[in-house]
Write a protein that holds these residues in place. Structure first.
Motif, PDB file in Angstrom:
ATOM      1  N   ARG A 198      14.330  24.569  10.204  1.00 34.21           N
ATOM      2  CA  ARG A 198      15.585  25.063   9.840  1.00 34.21           C
ATOM      3  C   ARG A 198      15.774  24.935   8.436  1.00 34.21           C
ATOM      4  N   GLN A 199      15.155  24.078   7.593  1.00 33.42           N
ATOM      5  CA  GLN A 199      15.402  23.815   6.232  1.00 33.42           C
ATOM      6  C   GLN A 199      14.505  24.897   5.529  1.00 33.42           C
ATOM      7  N   GLN A 200      13.364  25.254   6.195  1.00 29.57           N
ATOM      8  CA  GLN A 200      12.498  26.244   5.589  1.00 29.57           C
ATOM      9  C   GLN A 200      13.229  27.570   5.489  1.00 29.57           C
ATOM     10  N   ASP A 201      13.764  27.684   6.539  1.00 34.22           N
ATOM     11  CA  ASP A 201      14.772  29.079   6.793  1.00 34.22           C
ATOM     12  C   ASP A 201      15.747  29.228   5.735  1.00 34.22           C
ATOM     13  N   ARG A 202      16.462  27.826   5.712  1.00 37.10           N
ATOM     14  CA  ARG A 202      17.500  27.897   4.704  1.00 37.10           C
ATOM     15  C   ARG A 202      17.056  28.377   3.207  1.00 37.10           C
ATOM     16  N   ARG A 203      15.973  27.718   3.056  1.00 33.91           N
ATOM     17  CA  ARG A 203      15.378  27.943   1.553  1.00 33.91           C
ATOM     18  C   ARG A 203      14.930  29.423   1.515  1.00 33.91           C
ATOM     19  N   ASP A 204      14.416  30.133   2.543  1.00 32.01           N
ATOM     20  CA  ASP A 204      14.173  31.360   2.358  1.00 32.01           C
ATOM     21  C   ASP A 204      15.443  32.340   2.134  1.00 32.01           C
ATOM     22  N   ASP A 205      16.595  31.874   2.906  1.00 38.85           N
ATOM     23  CA  ASP A 205      17.802  32.540   2.598  1.00 38.85           C
ATOM     24  C   ASP A 205      18.343  32.078   1.358  1.00 38.85           C
ATOM     25  N   ALA A 206      18.123  31.163   1.028  1.00 41.01           N
ATOM     26  CA  ALA A 206      19.058  30.808  -0.386  1.00 41.01           C
ATOM     27  C   ALA A 206      18.097  31.687  -1.517  1.00 41.01           C
ATOM     28  N   GLN A 207      16.896  31.841  -1.245  1.00 38.32           N
ATOM     29  CA  GLN A 207      16.056  32.625  -2.095  1.00 38.32           C
ATOM     30  C   GLN A 207      16.688  34.375  -2.433  1.00 38.32           C
ATOM     31  N   LYS A 208      16.837  34.733  -0.944  1.00 35.38           N
ATOM     32  CA  LYS A 208      17.348  35.983  -0.940  1.00 35.38           C
ATOM     33  C   LYS A 208      18.527  36.145  -1.250  1.00 35.38           C
ATOM     34  N   THR A 209      19.530  35.322  -0.978  1.00 38.83           N
ATOM     35  CA  THR A 209      20.912  35.189  -1.597  1.00 38.83           C
ATOM     36  C   THR A 209      21.201  35.181  -3.158  1.00 38.83           C
ATOM     37  N   ALA A 210      19.871  34.344  -3.578  1.00 43.09           N
ATOM     38  CA  ALA A 210      20.029  34.242  -5.196  1.00 43.09           C
ATOM     39  C   ALA A 210      19.335  35.666  -5.690  1.00 43.09           C
ATOM     40  N   ALA A 211      18.913  35.947  -5.183  1.00 43.80           N
ATOM     41  CA  ALA A 211      18.394  37.303  -5.787  1.00 43.80           C
ATOM     42  C   ALA A 211      19.604  38.436  -5.626  1.00 43.80           C
ATOM     43  N   GLN A 212      20.179  38.541  -4.651  1.00 44.27           N
ATOM     44  CA  GLN A 212      21.238  39.503  -4.330  1.00 44.27           C
ATOM     45  C   GLN A 212      22.304  39.077  -5.255  1.00 44.27           C
ATOM     46  N   GLN A 213      22.545  37.812  -5.376  1.00 45.19           N
ATOM     47  CA  GLN A 213      23.501  37.212  -6.526  1.00 45.19           C
ATOM     48  C   GLN A 213      23.383  37.686  -7.954  1.00 45.19           C
ATOM     49  N   LEU A 214      21.983  37.334  -8.335  1.00 43.84           N
ATOM     50  CA  LEU A 214      21.847  37.688  -9.619  1.00 43.84           C
ATOM     51  C   LEU A 214      21.920  39.156  -9.786  1.00 43.84           C
ATOM     52  N   ASP A 215      21.450  40.215  -8.924  1.00 43.96           N
ATOM     53  CA  ASP A 215      21.575  41.353  -9.033  1.00 43.96           C
ATOM     54  C   ASP A 215      23.300  42.144  -9.226  1.00 43.96           C
ATOM     55  N   HIS A 216      23.884  41.150  -8.406  1.00 42.67           N
ATOM     56  CA  HIS A 216      25.500  41.675  -8.370  1.00 42.67           C
ATOM     57  C   HIS A 216      25.951  41.016  -9.843  1.00 42.67           C
ATOM     58  N   TYR A 217      25.415  40.001 -10.230  1.00 43.00           N
ATOM     59  CA  TYR A 217      25.900  39.330 -11.559  1.00 43.00           C
ATOM     60  C   TYR A 217      25.743  40.117 -12.537  1.00 43.00           C
ATOM     61  N   ARG A 218      24.651  40.854 -12.817  1.00 42.68           N
ATOM     62  CA  ARG A 218      24.137  41.470 -13.759  1.00 42.68           C
ATOM     63  C   ARG A 218      24.968  42.777 -13.927  1.00 42.68           C
ATOM     64  N   ALA A 219      25.383  43.573 -12.503  1.00 44.60           N
ATOM     65  CA  ALA A 219      26.090  44.485 -12.344  1.00 44.60           C
ATOM     66  C   ALA A 219      27.592  44.414 -12.819  1.00 44.60           C
ATOM     67  N   LEU A 220      28.168  42.994 -12.619  1.00 46.33           N
ATOM     68  CA  LEU A 220      29.490  42.667 -13.126  1.00 46.33           C
ATOM     69  C   LEU A 220      29.549  42.534 -14.543  1.00 46.33           C
ATOM     70  N   LYS A 221      28.519  41.952 -15.157  1.00 47.37           N
ATOM     71  CA  LYS A 221      28.337  41.839 -16.513  1.00 47.37           C
ATOM     72  C   LYS A 221      28.210  43.036 -17.147  1.00 47.37           C
ATOM     73  N   LYS A 222      27.421  44.078 -16.534  1.00 45.11           N
ATOM     74  CA  LYS A 222      27.296  45.359 -17.356  1.00 45.11           C
ATOM     75  C   LYS A 222      28.718  46.099 -17.301  1.00 45.11           C
ATOM     76  N   ALA A 223      29.229  45.880 -16.091  1.00 45.01           N
ATOM     77  CA  ALA A 223      30.853  46.634 -16.034  1.00 45.01           C
ATOM     78  C   ALA A 223      31.712  46.087 -17.237  1.00 45.01           C
ATOM     79  N   GLN A 224      31.627  44.737 -17.370  1.00 45.49           N
ATOM     80  CA  GLN A 224      32.308  44.090 -18.234  1.00 45.49           C
ATOM     81  C   GLN A 224      32.042  44.499 -19.540  1.00 45.49           C
TER      82      GLN A 224
END
Length: 211
Positions: free
Chosen positions: A180-206
């Motif tokens: 479960r912990q390893q799955d949570r780490r994999d999910d955290a990495q995927k979420t981090a990548a998606q979050q970073l892309d979204h953050y970049r889009a927000l900053k660009k729009a800003q």
């Protein structure tokens, strides 16, 4: 609620009738076959199909939609509720985006926070692995004692059999926790990548909105 809506509709009809009689306005509507009807008073058919308030010059003063059936009203209420839910979701997303921009001044700050979260999971994984090795060693010792007794042609005591069974469950539980912990780490990495892309889009729009 249905009684209130019905009462409100009757009240509105009464007000419109009084207004029409006082201002020389009559009612026009089309029935189910599309035929036009005019009346000096508001009829059930007019309310059923919807009607226009027409003045003495033949001009439409106001259009009143037909009454909805209970099924149509339920469907309309469902659409309204779905639209309200989408609006709430959109508002929540906008608030979350604003919180992200306020919390992380630049990409480096966001990356650091994400790494700290992953490091925390890595620490949990490391602790679980240490515990798992310890529990596996305990199980191996118990199995070794049972094997020695069997080689010596001696019966394995019930308490030892029970201990082995319990220890197997402990080891299995630790394996499940680690997975479960390893799955949570994999999910955290995927979420981090998606979050970073979204953050970049927000900053660009800003940046694009700035004069």
């Amino acid at each position: 609620m249905r009684k209130f809506v019905y009462a409100a509709a009757i009240g509105l009809a009464t007000v419109l009738t009084a207004h029409a009689q006082g201002a020389g306005v009559r009612y026009h509507w089309r029935d189910g076959q599309g035929l036009s009807h005019y009346s000096d008073s508001l009829t059930a058919d007019a309310m059923k199909y919807g009607y226009d308030l027409v003045n003495d010059q033949g001009m439409v003063v106001r259009h009143v939609e037909r009454q909805l059936s209970p099924e149509e009203r339920a469907a309309a209420d469902k659409v309204t509720a779905e639209q309200a839910a989408r609006t709430r979701e959109e508002d929540a997303r906008k608030r979350a985006d604003l919180q992200m921009l306020n919390a992380y001044g630049d990409e480096a700050a966001l990356r650091q926070a994400q790494q700290e979260a992953i490091d925390s999971i890595d620490q949990q994984i490391s602790t679980t692995r240490i515990n798992l090795r310890s529990q596996e060693k305990t199980l191996a010792d118990l199995l070794g004692r049972a094997a020695e007794l069997e080689r010596a042609k001696k019966p394995v005591p019930k308490y030892l059999t029970d201990s082995i069974s319990e220890q197997r469950n402990v080891v299995a539980s630790q394996h499940a926790t680690l997975e479960r912990q390893q799955d949570r780490r994999d999910d955290a990495q995927k979420t981090a990548a998606q979050q970073l892309d979204h953050y970049r889009a927000l900053k660009k729009a800003q940046e694009e909105q700035r004069p």
